[in-house]
Design a protein around this motif. Structure first.
Motif, PDB file in Angstrom:
ATOM      1  N   LEU A  48     -39.734  26.083  35.143  1.00  0.00           N
ATOM      2  CA  LEU A  48     -39.269  24.768  35.564  1.00  0.00           C
ATOM      3  C   LEU A  48     -38.500  24.027  34.469  1.00  0.00           C
ATOM      4  N   ALA A  49     -38.450  24.560  33.273  1.00  0.00           N
ATOM      5  CA  ALA A  49     -37.766  23.873  32.170  1.00  0.00           C
ATOM      6  C   ALA A  49     -36.283  23.624  32.463  1.00  0.00           C
ATOM      7  N   PRO A  50     -35.518  24.583  32.986  1.00  0.00           N
ATOM      8  CA  PRO A  50     -34.109  24.301  33.288  1.00  0.00           C
ATOM      9  C   PRO A  50     -33.933  23.220  34.349  1.00  0.00           C
ATOM     10  N   ALA A  51     -34.777  23.235  35.373  1.00  0.00           N
ATOM     11  CA  ALA A  51     -34.671  22.219  36.420  1.00  0.00           C
ATOM     12  C   ALA A  51     -35.031  20.837  35.870  1.00  0.00           C
ATOM     13  N   LYS A  52     -36.033  20.783  35.014  1.00  0.00           N
ATOM     14  CA  LYS A  52     -36.413  19.512  34.396  1.00  0.00           C
ATOM     15  C   LYS A  52     -35.281  18.966  33.542  1.00  0.00           C
ATOM     16  N   ALA A  53     -34.706  19.821  32.715  1.00  0.00           N
ATOM     17  CA  ALA A  53     -33.616  19.392  31.833  1.00  0.00           C
ATOM     18  C   ALA A  53     -32.427  18.888  32.648  1.00  0.00           C
ATOM     19  N   ALA A  54     -32.084  19.594  33.720  1.00  0.00           N
ATOM     20  CA  ALA A  54     -30.957  19.163  34.560  1.00  0.00           C
ATOM     21  C   ALA A  54     -31.270  17.839  35.242  1.00  0.00           C
ATOM     22  N   PHE A  55     -32.493  17.669  35.707  1.00  0.00           N
ATOM     23  CA  PHE A  55     -32.879  16.415  36.357  1.00  0.00           C
ATOM     24  C   PHE A  55     -32.820  15.256  35.376  1.00  0.00           C
ATOM     25  N   TYR A  56     -33.333  15.465  34.177  1.00  0.00           N
ATOM     26  CA  TYR A  56     -33.299  14.410  33.167  1.00  0.00           C
ATOM     27  C   TYR A  56     -31.868  14.011  32.832  1.00  0.00           C
ATOM     28  N   SER A  57     -30.984  14.997  32.724  1.00  0.00           N
ATOM     29  CA  SER A  57     -29.588  14.694  32.416  1.00  0.00           C
ATOM     30  C   SER A  57     -28.884  14.017  33.578  1.00  0.00           C
ATOM     31  N   ALA A  58     -29.311  14.306  34.795  1.00  0.00           N
ATOM     32  CA  ALA A  58     -28.700  13.646  35.951  1.00  0.00           C
ATOM     33  C   ALA A  58     -29.116  12.179  36.021  1.00  0.00           C
ATOM     34  N   TYR A  67     -34.489  16.587  25.769  1.00  0.00           N
ATOM     35  CA  TYR A  67     -35.607  17.420  26.224  1.00  0.00           C
ATOM     36  C   TYR A  67     -35.507  18.819  25.614  1.00  0.00           C
ATOM     37  N   ASN A  68     -34.283  19.330  25.482  1.00  0.00           N
ATOM     38  CA  ASN A  68     -34.054  20.655  24.885  1.00  0.00           C
ATOM     39  C   ASN A  68     -34.016  20.617  23.366  1.00  0.00           C
ATOM     40  N   LYS A  69     -34.136  19.432  22.783  1.00  0.00           N
ATOM     41  CA  LYS A  69     -34.090  19.227  21.330  1.00  0.00           C
ATOM     42  C   LYS A  69     -32.723  19.599  20.750  1.00  0.00           C
ATOM     43  N   ARG A  70     -31.679  19.305  21.490  1.00  0.00           N
ATOM     44  CA  ARG A  70     -30.302  19.484  21.029  1.00  0.00           C
ATOM     45  C   ARG A  70     -29.694  18.089  20.868  1.00  0.00           C
ATOM     46  N   ALA A 157     -27.348  21.024  29.945  1.00  0.00           N
ATOM     47  CA  ALA A 157     -28.802  20.907  29.787  1.00  0.00           C
ATOM     48  C   ALA A 157     -29.507  22.054  30.504  1.00  0.00           C
ATOM     49  N   ASN A 158     -29.041  22.397  31.699  1.00  0.00           N
ATOM     50  CA  ASN A 158     -29.660  23.484  32.465  1.00  0.00           C
ATOM     51  C   ASN A 158     -29.473  24.828  31.762  1.00  0.00           C
ATOM     52  N   VAL A 159     -28.258  25.138  31.366  1.00  0.00           N
ATOM     53  CA  VAL A 159     -27.974  26.428  30.732  1.00  0.00           C
ATOM     54  C   VAL A 159     -28.693  26.543  29.383  1.00  0.00           C
ATOM     55  N   ASP A 160     -28.710  25.456  28.624  1.00  0.00           N
ATOM     56  CA  ASP A 160     -29.372  25.479  27.326  1.00  0.00           C
ATOM     57  C   ASP A 160     -30.876  25.707  27.479  1.00  0.00           C
ATOM     58  N   ALA A 161     -31.480  25.112  28.504  1.00  0.00           N
ATOM     59  CA  ALA A 161     -32.909  25.342  28.749  1.00  0.00           C
ATOM     60  C   ALA A 161     -33.165  26.793  29.150  1.00  0.00           C
ATOM     61  N   HIS A 162     -32.247  27.388  29.912  1.00  0.00           N
ATOM     62  CA  HIS A 162     -32.379  28.810  30.262  1.00  0.00           C
ATOM     63  C   HIS A 162     -32.288  29.683  29.013  1.00  0.00           C
TER      64      HIS A 162
END
Length: 198
Positions: A48-58, A67-70, A157-162
């Motif tokens: 769920l990390a990629p979905a969370k990161a994408a949601f947070y960025s949206a 969230y990804n520490k970038r 955010a999604n790709v970086d979490a993946h």
């Protein structure tokens, strides 16, 4: 006689198959103990990390990168979106300026900023129409740039979490290789796959 030998041969081949089935039943009944490797630096896979990161960025641009520490990507996102908003406002102001000057000319006034000292205009009516069209086009491009930076923020955010969940180590590397050819003094290009054992 040949058929009997063939049947005996096939029967001998089938015996290990039946033996393997009974062995696999025994293995399934045994307990499996999993021991965690304390020397491993791998983090557990979180689907769920990629979905969370994408949601947070949206919701808030840049929050997925946090969230990804970038953290270094956050100013880039806001700079891109801010530049789009800035140029939209600037082009909107220019569009209104050209539009109002053109409307005043149609009404018969000659006191806009585009007139010279006398009655001859410095900028023609056709040029004011072109300036309005250019300012409108630039406004539209600014909106598109802002939306693209917003969408890029979500995708990044999604790709970086993946990608954070992949095991990337120096033990396995796949690199391009360039080897000089001694015979004809040209280069041979290829790929090099190295794996180091520890």
């Amino acid at each position: 006689m040949k058929n009997n030998i063939l049947h005996i041969f096939l029967l001998l081949l089938a015996i290990p198959v039946f033996a393997q089935q009974s062995d696999s039943l025994k293995i399934n009944k045994d307990k499996v103990i999993v021991v965690k490797d304390s020397t491993s630096s791998l983090t557990p896979y979180n689907p769920l990390a990629p979905a969370k990161a994408a949601f947070y960025s949206a919701v808030v641009p840049g929050l997925g990168q946090a969230y990804n520490k970038r953290y270094w990507k956050i100013p880039l996102i806001y700079a891109g979106m801010g530049a789009g908003v800035y140029f939209y406002l600037q082009n909107d102001k220019d569009y209104e300026r050209f539009r109002n000057a053109y409307k005043r000319r149609l009404a018969g006034f000659s006191d806009d900023e585009f007139f010279g000292d006398g009655e001859t205009p410095l900028v023609s009516d056709a040029r004011l129409i072109d300036a309005q069209k250019n300012a409108q086009r630039d406004k539209d491009i600014s909106v598109v740039v802002t939306v693209l930076f917003y969408l890029l923020n979500i995708v990044d955010a999604n790709v970086d979490a993946h990608l954070q969940q992949f095991n990337v180590s120096d033990d396995l590397s796949f690199k391009p290789a360039v080897n000089p050819n001694i015979i004809n003094t040209s280069n041979n290009y290829g790929m090099s796959l190295t794996y180091s054992f520890k």
